[in-house]
Design a protein around this motif. Sequence first.
Motif, PDB file in Angstrom:
ATOM      1  N   ALA A   1       6.963   7.084   8.002  1.00  0.00           N
ATOM      2  CA  ALA A   1       6.760   6.495   6.686  1.00  0.00           C
ATOM      3  C   ALA A   1       6.766   7.559   5.586  1.00  0.00           C
ATOM      4  O   ALA A   1       6.117   7.392   4.565  1.00  0.00           O
ATOM      5  CB  ALA A   1       5.452   5.717   6.667  1.00  0.00           C
ATOM      6  N   LEU A   2       7.500   8.665   5.791  1.00  0.00           N
ATOM      7  CA  LEU A   2       7.461   9.771   4.846  1.00  0.00           C
ATOM      8  C   LEU A   2       7.856   9.345   3.439  1.00  0.00           C
ATOM      9  O   LEU A   2       7.221   9.744   2.457  1.00  0.00           O
ATOM     10  CB  LEU A   2       8.357  10.921   5.320  1.00  0.00           C
ATOM     11  CG  LEU A   2       8.348  12.158   4.430  1.00  0.00           C
ATOM     12  CD1 LEU A   2       6.942  12.740   4.323  1.00  0.00           C
ATOM     13  CD2 LEU A   2       9.314  13.205   4.957  1.00  0.00           C
ATOM     14  N   SER A   3       8.849   8.530   3.316  1.00  0.00           N
ATOM     15  CA  SER A   3       9.282   8.075   1.995  1.00  0.00           C
ATOM     16  C   SER A   3       8.158   7.329   1.274  1.00  0.00           C
ATOM     17  O   SER A   3       7.906   7.558   0.088  1.00  0.00           O
ATOM     18  CB  SER A   3      10.506   7.175   2.128  1.00  0.00           C
ATOM     19  OG  SER A   3      10.950   6.767   0.856  1.00  0.00           O
ATOM     20  N   ALA A   4       7.446   6.486   1.989  1.00  0.00           N
ATOM     21  CA  ALA A   4       6.332   5.744   1.391  1.00  0.00           C
ATOM     22  C   ALA A   4       5.177   6.679   1.046  1.00  0.00           C
ATOM     23  O   ALA A   4       4.503   6.502   0.021  1.00  0.00           O
ATOM     24  CB  ALA A   4       5.851   4.656   2.351  1.00  0.00           C
ATOM     25  N   VAL A   5       4.944   7.706   1.876  1.00  0.00           N
ATOM     26  CA  VAL A   5       3.881   8.674   1.608  1.00  0.00           C
ATOM     27  C   VAL A   5       4.193   9.455   0.333  1.00  0.00           C
ATOM     28  O   VAL A   5       3.322   9.671  -0.512  1.00  0.00           O
ATOM     29  CB  VAL A   5       3.686   9.624   2.817  1.00  0.00           C
ATOM     30  CG1 VAL A   5       2.766  10.779   2.475  1.00  0.00           C
ATOM     31  CG2 VAL A   5       3.161   8.850   4.018  1.00  0.00           C
ATOM     32  N   VAL A   6       5.452   9.858   0.174  1.00  0.00           N
ATOM     33  CA  VAL A   6       5.864  10.590  -1.031  1.00  0.00           C
ATOM     34  C   VAL A   6       5.773   9.692  -2.258  1.00  0.00           C
ATOM     35  O   VAL A   6       5.305  10.120  -3.325  1.00  0.00           O
ATOM     36  CB  VAL A   6       7.288  11.166  -0.860  1.00  0.00           C
ATOM     37  CG1 VAL A   6       7.805  11.743  -2.165  1.00  0.00           C
ATOM     38  CG2 VAL A   6       7.289  12.234   0.222  1.00  0.00           C
ATOM     39  N   ASP A   7       6.194   8.446  -2.130  1.00  0.00           N
ATOM     40  CA  ASP A   7       6.082   7.508  -3.253  1.00  0.00           C
ATOM     41  C   ASP A   7       4.623   7.330  -3.674  1.00  0.00           C
ATOM     42  O   ASP A   7       4.309   7.305  -4.863  1.00  0.00           O
ATOM     43  CB  ASP A   7       6.687   6.141  -2.890  1.00  0.00           C
ATOM     44  CG  ASP A   7       8.203   6.176  -2.787  1.00  0.00           C
ATOM     45  OD1 ASP A   7       8.807   7.140  -3.328  1.00  0.00           O
ATOM     46  OD2 ASP A   7       8.776   5.264  -2.171  1.00  0.00           O
ATOM     47  N   ALA A   8       3.728   7.216  -2.696  1.00  0.00           N
ATOM     48  CA  ALA A   8       2.298   7.070  -2.997  1.00  0.00           C
ATOM     49  C   ALA A   8       1.776   8.315  -3.706  1.00  0.00           C
ATOM     50  O   ALA A   8       0.998   8.221  -4.660  1.00  0.00           O
ATOM     51  CB  ALA A   8       1.507   6.811  -1.720  1.00  0.00           C
ATOM     52  N   ALA A   9       2.218   9.489  -3.264  1.00  0.00           N
ATOM     53  CA  ALA A   9       1.779  10.739  -3.902  1.00  0.00           C
ATOM     54  C   ALA A   9       2.246  10.785  -5.352  1.00  0.00           C
ATOM     55  O   ALA A   9       1.494  11.207  -6.232  1.00  0.00           O
ATOM     56  CB  ALA A   9       2.327  11.941  -3.129  1.00  0.00           C
ATOM     57  N   GLU A  10       3.455  10.338  -5.618  1.00  0.00           N
ATOM     58  CA  GLU A  10       3.962  10.316  -6.990  1.00  0.00           C
ATOM     59  C   GLU A  10       3.178   9.352  -7.872  1.00  0.00           C
ATOM     60  O   GLU A  10       3.081   9.558  -9.073  1.00  0.00           O
ATOM     61  CB  GLU A  10       5.447   9.949  -7.002  1.00  0.00           C
ATOM     62  CG  GLU A  10       6.340  11.059  -6.487  1.00  0.00           C
ATOM     63  CD  GLU A  10       7.800  10.692  -6.509  1.00  0.00           C
ATOM     64  OE1 GLU A  10       8.126   9.496  -6.284  1.00  0.00           O
ATOM     65  OE2 GLU A  10       8.624  11.595  -6.752  1.00  0.00           O
ATOM     66  N   ARG A  11       2.602   8.319  -7.265  1.00  0.00           N
ATOM     67  CA  ARG A  11       1.765   7.370  -8.020  1.00  0.00           C
ATOM     68  C   ARG A  11       0.331   7.876  -8.166  1.00  0.00           C
ATOM     69  O   ARG A  11      -0.521   7.185  -8.715  1.00  0.00           O
ATOM     70  CB  ARG A  11       1.741   6.014  -7.313  1.00  0.00           C
ATOM     71  CG  ARG A  11       3.022   5.232  -7.381  1.00  0.00           C
ATOM     72  CD  ARG A  11       2.837   3.797  -6.903  1.00  0.00           C
ATOM     73  NE  ARG A  11       2.197   3.697  -5.597  1.00  0.00           N
ATOM     74  CZ  ARG A  11       2.836   3.690  -4.431  1.00  0.00           C
ATOM     75  NH1 ARG A  11       4.143   3.800  -4.401  1.00  0.00           N
ATOM     76  NH2 ARG A  11       2.167   3.563  -3.302  1.00  0.00           N
ATOM     77  N   GLY A  12       0.050   9.070  -7.650  1.00  0.00           N
ATOM     78  CA  GLY A  12      -1.288   9.629  -7.759  1.00  0.00           C
ATOM     79  C   GLY A  12      -2.201   9.269  -6.617  1.00  0.00           C
ATOM     80  O   GLY A  12      -3.419   9.391  -6.725  1.00  0.00           O
ATOM     81  N   GLU A  13      -1.642   8.828  -5.496  1.00  0.00           N
ATOM     82  CA  GLU A  13      -2.425   8.450  -4.322  1.00  0.00           C
ATOM     83  C   GLU A  13      -2.181   9.465  -3.205  1.00  0.00           C
ATOM     84  O   GLU A  13      -1.206   9.364  -2.472  1.00  0.00           O
ATOM     85  CB  GLU A  13      -2.020   7.054  -3.839  1.00  0.00           C
ATOM     86  CG  GLU A  13      -2.149   5.976  -4.898  1.00  0.00           C
ATOM     87  CD  GLU A  13      -1.452   4.679  -4.496  1.00  0.00           C
ATOM     88  OE1 GLU A  13      -1.045   4.544  -3.327  1.00  0.00           O
ATOM     89  OE2 GLU A  13      -1.309   3.826  -5.374  1.00  0.00           O
ATOM     90  N   PRO A  14      -3.050  10.453  -3.053  1.00  0.00           N
ATOM     91  CA  PRO A  14      -2.845  11.446  -1.988  1.00  0.00           C
ATOM     92  C   PRO A  14      -3.038  10.838  -0.606  1.00  0.00           C
ATOM     93  O   PRO A  14      -3.737   9.836  -0.449  1.00  0.00           O
ATOM     94  CB  PRO A  14      -3.909  12.504  -2.268  1.00  0.00           C
ATOM     95  CG  PRO A  14      -4.944  11.800  -3.063  1.00  0.00           C
ATOM     96  CD  PRO A  14      -4.254  10.704  -3.818  1.00  0.00           C
ATOM     97  N   THR A  15      -2.388  11.436   0.385  1.00  0.00           N
ATOM     98  CA  THR A  15      -2.490  10.969   1.765  1.00  0.00           C
ATOM     99  C   THR A  15      -2.876  12.141   2.658  1.00  0.00           C
ATOM    100  O   THR A  15      -2.262  13.197   2.588  1.00  0.00           O
ATOM    101  CB  THR A  15      -1.147  10.388   2.249  1.00  0.00           C
ATOM    102  OG1 THR A  15      -0.777   9.315   1.394  1.00  0.00           O
ATOM    103  CG2 THR A  15      -1.240   9.891   3.674  1.00  0.00           C
ATOM    104  N   THR A  16      -3.895  11.948   3.480  1.00  0.00           N
ATOM    105  CA  THR A  16      -4.278  12.952   4.466  1.00  0.00           C
ATOM    106  C   THR A  16      -3.517  12.673   5.745  1.00  0.00           C
ATOM    107  O   THR A  16      -3.487  11.548   6.230  1.00  0.00           O
ATOM    108  CB  THR A  16      -5.794  12.895   4.754  1.00  0.00           C
ATOM    109  OG1 THR A  16      -6.501  13.133   3.540  1.00  0.00           O
ATOM    110  CG2 THR A  16      -6.201  13.930   5.783  1.00  0.00           C
TER     111      THR A  16
END
Length: 97
Positions: A25-40
């Motif tokens: 789900a790397l693409s979704a993780v990067v999209d979330a990071a761009e929206r200001g939602e970090p992922t551990t």
Amino acid sequence: MTIVVLVVTLDIAMKQLQLREAKTALSAVVDAAERGEPTTITKHGRPAAVVVSYKEWTKLKSKIPSFADLLLAVPQLAADDLPKRRPARIVRDGPPD
């Protein structure tokens, strides 16, 4: 099966994914990071990395002073601030015994 665990840190809900899931789900993780939602991202159940946006990374990185900045921030010392030293020992060069 995807397991998503929310971790609350500094009033921000942080998504947590296993490495295997983050790969798929790397693409979704990067999209979330761009929206200001970090992922551990965890590896064997332990936190291994956090994905944040580039903007957030540069903001965090700029807060860390360089070693040179730390050295330059040391206040000037007066001669009285230094400990007293004993005189240097004089070593004479001469023929070997």
